[in-house]
Design a protein around this motif. Structure first.
Motif, PDB file in Angstrom:
ATOM      1  N   GLN A  62       0.824  -1.207   0.000  1.00 52.07           N
ATOM      2  CA  GLN A  62       0.000   0.000   0.000  1.00 52.07           C
ATOM      3  C   GLN A  62       0.860   1.260   0.000  1.00 52.07           C
ATOM      4  OE1 GLN A  62      -2.632  -1.187   3.384  1.00 52.07           O
ATOM      5  NE2 GLN A  62      -4.296  -0.624   1.998  1.00 52.07           N
ATOM      6  N   LYS A  63       1.931   1.243   0.809  1.00 53.60           N
ATOM      7  CA  LYS A  63       2.811   2.414   0.870  1.00 53.60           C
ATOM      8  C   LYS A  63       3.504   2.630  -0.468  1.00 53.60           C
ATOM      9  CE  LYS A  63       6.444   4.579   3.641  1.00 53.60           C
ATOM     10  NZ  LYS A  63       7.304   4.473   4.855  1.00 53.60           N
ATOM     11  N   HIS A  64       3.999   1.550  -1.064  1.00 56.32           N
ATOM     12  CA  HIS A  64       4.649   1.676  -2.370  1.00 56.32           C
ATOM     13  C   HIS A  64       3.687   2.205  -3.418  1.00 56.32           C
ATOM     14  CE1 HIS A  64       8.768   0.258  -2.105  1.00 56.32           C
ATOM     15  NE2 HIS A  64       8.411  -0.769  -1.360  1.00 56.32           N
ATOM     16  N   LEU A  65       2.453   1.749  -3.383  1.00 55.94           N
ATOM     17  CA  LEU A  65       1.481   2.168  -4.394  1.00 55.94           C
ATOM     18  C   LEU A  65       1.130   3.646  -4.238  1.00 55.94           C
ATOM     19  CD1 LEU A  65      -0.185   1.300  -6.786  1.00 55.94           C
ATOM     20  CD2 LEU A  65      -1.939   0.456  -5.225  1.00 55.94           C
ATOM     21  N   LEU A  66       1.024   4.105  -2.998  1.00 56.19           N
ATOM     22  CA  LEU A  66       0.753   5.525  -2.754  1.00 56.19           C
ATOM     23  C   LEU A  66       1.914   6.391  -3.232  1.00 56.19           C
ATOM     24  CD1 LEU A  66      -0.899   5.345   0.784  1.00 56.19           C
ATOM     25  CD2 LEU A  66      -2.024   5.986  -1.357  1.00 56.19           C
ATOM     26  N   ILE A  67       3.137   5.926  -3.007  1.00 52.73           N
ATOM     27  CA  ILE A  67       4.309   6.660  -3.487  1.00 52.73           C
ATOM     28  C   ILE A  67       4.309   6.709  -5.006  1.00 52.73           C
ATOM     29  CG2 ILE A  67       6.832   6.598  -3.670  1.00 52.73           C
ATOM     30  CD1 ILE A  67       6.890   5.508  -0.794  1.00 52.73           C
ATOM     31  N   ALA A  68       4.001   5.574  -5.642  1.00 54.27           N
ATOM     32  CA  ALA A  68       3.968   5.531  -7.101  1.00 54.27           C
ATOM     33  C   ALA A  68       2.898   6.467  -7.650  1.00 54.27           C
ATOM     34  CB  ALA A  68       3.727   4.101  -7.579  1.00 54.27           C
ATOM     35  N   ARG A  69       1.756   6.519  -6.975  1.00 48.88           N
ATOM     36  CA  ARG A  69       0.701   7.425  -7.436  1.00 48.88           C
ATOM     37  C   ARG A  69       1.159   8.875  -7.357  1.00 48.88           C
ATOM     38  NH1 ARG A  69      -5.038   7.710  -4.370  1.00 48.88           N
ATOM     39  NH2 ARG A  69      -3.653   8.519  -2.748  1.00 48.88           N
ATOM     40  N   GLU A  70       1.836   9.240  -6.274  1.00 50.98           N
ATOM     41  CA  GLU A  70       2.343  10.608  -6.139  1.00 50.98           C
ATOM     42  C   GLU A  70       3.440  10.888  -7.154  1.00 50.98           C
ATOM     43  OE1 GLU A  70       2.936  14.442  -5.303  1.00 50.98           O
ATOM     44  OE2 GLU A  70       1.215  13.177  -4.769  1.00 50.98           O
ATOM     45  N   THR A  81      -3.176  11.933 -12.072  1.00 50.13           N
ATOM     46  CA  THR A  81      -2.467  10.719 -11.712  1.00 50.13           C
ATOM     47  C   THR A  81      -3.475   9.574 -11.771  1.00 50.13           C
ATOM     48  OG1 THR A  81      -0.923   9.683 -10.153  1.00 50.13           O
ATOM     49  CG2 THR A  81      -2.830  10.837  -9.206  1.00 50.13           C
ATOM     50  N   PHE A  82      -3.004   8.354 -11.539  1.00 56.91           N
ATOM     51  CA  PHE A  82      -3.936   7.221 -11.580  1.00 56.91           C
ATOM     52  C   PHE A  82      -4.690   7.113 -10.265  1.00 56.91           C
ATOM     53  CE2 PHE A  82       0.162   5.423 -10.180  1.00 56.91           C
ATOM     54  CZ  PHE A  82      -0.194   4.707  -9.048  1.00 56.91           C
ATOM     55  N   SER A  83      -5.855   6.496 -10.310  1.00 55.20           N
ATOM     56  CA  SER A  83      -6.630   6.271  -9.091  1.00 55.20           C
ATOM     57  C   SER A  83      -6.383   4.858  -8.584  1.00 55.20           C
ATOM     58  CB  SER A  83      -8.127   6.480  -9.351  1.00 55.20           C
ATOM     59  OG  SER A  83      -8.621   5.507 -10.260  1.00 55.20           O
ATOM     60  N   ILE A  84      -6.611   4.672  -7.284  1.00 54.37           N
ATOM     61  CA  ILE A  84      -6.425   3.374  -6.633  1.00 54.37           C
ATOM     62  C   ILE A  84      -7.776   2.901  -6.126  1.00 54.37           C
ATOM     63  CG2 ILE A  84      -5.260   2.121  -4.774  1.00 54.37           C
ATOM     64  CD1 ILE A  84      -3.074   4.257  -4.854  1.00 54.37           C
ATOM     65  N   ALA A  85      -8.102   1.637  -6.375  1.00 54.91           N
ATOM     66  CA  ALA A  85      -9.351   1.074  -5.880  1.00 54.91           C
ATOM     67  C   ALA A  85      -9.393   1.132  -4.363  1.00 54.91           C
ATOM     68  CB  ALA A  85      -9.499  -0.366  -6.363  1.00 54.91           C
ATOM     69  N   GLN A 177      10.170  -0.118  -5.781  1.00 52.42           N
ATOM     70  CA  GLN A 177       9.438   1.094  -6.149  1.00 52.42           C
ATOM     71  C   GLN A 177       9.707   1.500  -7.588  1.00 52.42           C
ATOM     72  OE1 GLN A 177       7.042   4.234  -6.439  1.00 52.42           O
ATOM     73  NE2 GLN A 177       7.046   2.847  -4.671  1.00 52.42           N
ATOM     74  N   SER A 178      10.959   1.488  -8.000  1.00 52.49           N
ATOM     75  CA  SER A 178      11.271   1.866  -9.379  1.00 52.49           C
ATOM     76  C   SER A 178      10.719   0.839 -10.362  1.00 52.49           C
ATOM     77  CB  SER A 178      12.779   2.055  -9.570  1.00 52.49           C
ATOM     78  OG  SER A 178      13.524   1.116  -8.827  1.00 52.49           O
ATOM     79  N   THR A 179      10.756  -0.447 -10.006  1.00 50.39           N
ATOM     80  CA  THR A 179      10.169  -1.481 -10.853  1.00 50.39           C
ATOM     81  C   THR A 179       8.654  -1.305 -10.937  1.00 50.39           C
ATOM     82  OG1 THR A 179      11.919  -3.043 -10.275  1.00 50.39           O
ATOM     83  CG2 THR A 179       9.908  -3.971 -11.195  1.00 50.39           C
ATOM     84  N   LEU A 180       8.033  -0.965  -9.816  1.00 53.78           N
ATOM     85  CA  LEU A 180       6.583  -0.742  -9.795  1.00 53.78           C
ATOM     86  C   LEU A 180       6.202   0.393 -10.741  1.00 53.78           C
ATOM     87  CD1 LEU A 180       3.748  -1.194  -8.625  1.00 53.78           C
ATOM     88  CD2 LEU A 180       4.396   0.325  -6.732  1.00 53.78           C
TER      89      LEU A 180
END
Length: 426
Positions: A62-70, A81-85, A177-180
């Motif tokens: 979850q933390k990685h996904l929030l960082i990726a969204r930002e 930016t993209f939205s998260i379900a 994170q960079s791979t994500l």
């Protein structure tokens, strides 16, 4: 941060299209698209015999996904930016052992069993999937799956997508994170940097393999990757995921930067096990003229009404005694539809259809669904919901006694079925 190289080579078949054809949607098509949005859905996929995800792993993801969204918000210059379900990552039990899924990737053009099982779990299909599925496969042994992603139906703005990563990478790195960020780019439709001729080891884009972009846990590198102008231009076309982002050469292309005149997409569509090939067959008994073919219609890019391209349109032969020409559309599966966008005419004045009649094959015969006058070369035709794998479309010819069809678009509500690889401008 090496990206599942063998699999990517298999799926990264490049289709190059002229960018001048890709403009804004018509009001009708735009309304259909904007009434739907694709979000990123995180899922822990647990093959038989593998451990369930821990609370720590859920929190890490979850933390990685929030960082990726930002990060995408920053890279898109605070314009979207993209939205998260909503909710925590879902946990889905696989039907098979990890070794089975691993062996599939060693085959040529393998079907994706993990994606197939998840579509069944979500009670959806490749057309109606409203997510880019961020799949973390529980594997405490190694980096398989090494990383991969693509829109399910290929191209851009064609619906949902998927990304596959290993829980081992989540726990141990390197560079989750960079791979994500990179793999999400694939899930949104971005190709690798070298498809535009850039050096994969040194390019500025997150779609390269530049080691200077690798994160250490949640610590960013000194030189973070960005989205290159080519990436920004493509993501701006994906309105299902980035509805508010619009590409601006003034804002998004540095002075002196030479932007290629082509767009590149990921292709072919994902192959699913025990499913027919993802393609439509179109036939006609009305002939073809001017060097065109009925096979040009789907899924090629649809040109504008004032254009002429004998490789991307069908010009019929003479209409029948009543002034109609017809074609038959055969879907690989039974499909439910209630909207079709009919794209007729070429050269700004030639062979526009004056009316359309839509029929569906039921009980060994064709049943009429609707007949409607057409007032514009390209028009959205709505009709009572009907289902079938065989559809016959009739078009009323004008004075020329011929009809030009540049393309057809099919919808079930606001969901486009078998879309073109790029959004079309009406």
């Amino acid at each position: 941060m090496r990206i599942w190289l063998n699999q990517i080579r298999k799926i990264l078949f490049i289709l190059i299209l002229i960018s001048s054809y890709c403009a804004a949607f018509s009001a009708e098509a735009k309304h259909l698209i904007e009434s739907r949005r694709i979000s990123v859905l995180p899922i822990f996929f647990v093959p038989r015999g593998e451990n369930q995800p821990t609370q720590q792993q859920k929190e890490l993801l979850q933390k990685h996904l929030l960082i990726a969204r930002e990060r995408y918000n920053v890279m898109l210059k605070q314009r979207d930016t993209f939205s998260i379900a909503h909710g925590e990552p879902q946990i889905v039990a696989g039907k098979r052992q990890l070794s089975f899924y691993r062996k599939q990737t060693e085959k040529k053009n393998p079907p994706n069993y993990i994606l197939s099982e998840l579509l069944d779990y979500l009670k959806t299909d490749r057309h109606h999937c409203s997510y880019v599925l961020l799949i973390v496969v529980m594997n405490s042994h190694d980096l398989y799956p090494y990383g991969g992603g693509i829109p399910i139906n290929a191209g851009t703005n064609t619906g949902g997508g998927y990304v596959e990563l290993s829980s081992y990478r989540l726990d141990n790195g390197p560079g989750f994170q960079s791979t994500l960020q990179h793999e999400l780019g694939h899930g949104f439709g971005l190709p690798h940097s070298d498809t535009y001729g850039f050096d994969m080891k040194n390019h500025i884009s997150i779609m390269s393999y530049n080691d200077k972009h690798v994160w250490k846990g949640f610590t960013p590198p000194e030189n973070q990757g960005i989205l290159a102008p080519e990436d920004l231009r493509l993501l701006a076309l994906n309105k299902l995921i980035f509805p508010d982002f619009y590409f601006s050469e003034e804002k998004d292309v540095p002075d002196g930067y030479k932007l290629p005149g082509t767009l590149i997409c990921l292709y072919p569509p994902v192959k699913l096990p025990n499913k027919p090939d993802y393609k439509i067959k179109v036939t006609t008994s009305s002939g073809a003229t001017a060097g065109t073919s009925i096979s040009n219609l789907i899924p090629t890019l649809i040109s504008k009404p004032d254009a002429f391209d004998d490789k991307a349109m069908w010009i019929s032969g003479e209409a029948d005694a009543n002034g109609w020409v017809s074609l038959v559309v055969e879907f690989p599966n039974r499909e439910t539809m209630n909207r079709i966008i009919s794209c007729t005419q070429h050269g700004g004045k030639y062979n526009m259809a004056e009316a359309i009649r839509i029929e569906v094959f039921e009980n060994n015969t064709y049943r009429s669904v609707i007949q409607k006058e057409l007032k514009n070369p390209d028009e959205l035709v709505e009709f009572p919901t009907a289902s079938g794998s065989l559809w016959r479309l009739w078009f009323k010819a004008g004075e020329s006694r011929k009809v030009t069809i540049r393309g057809l678009e099919f919808f079930d509500g606001n969901v486009q079925l078998y879309p073109q690889l790029w959004p079309y401008s009406l």
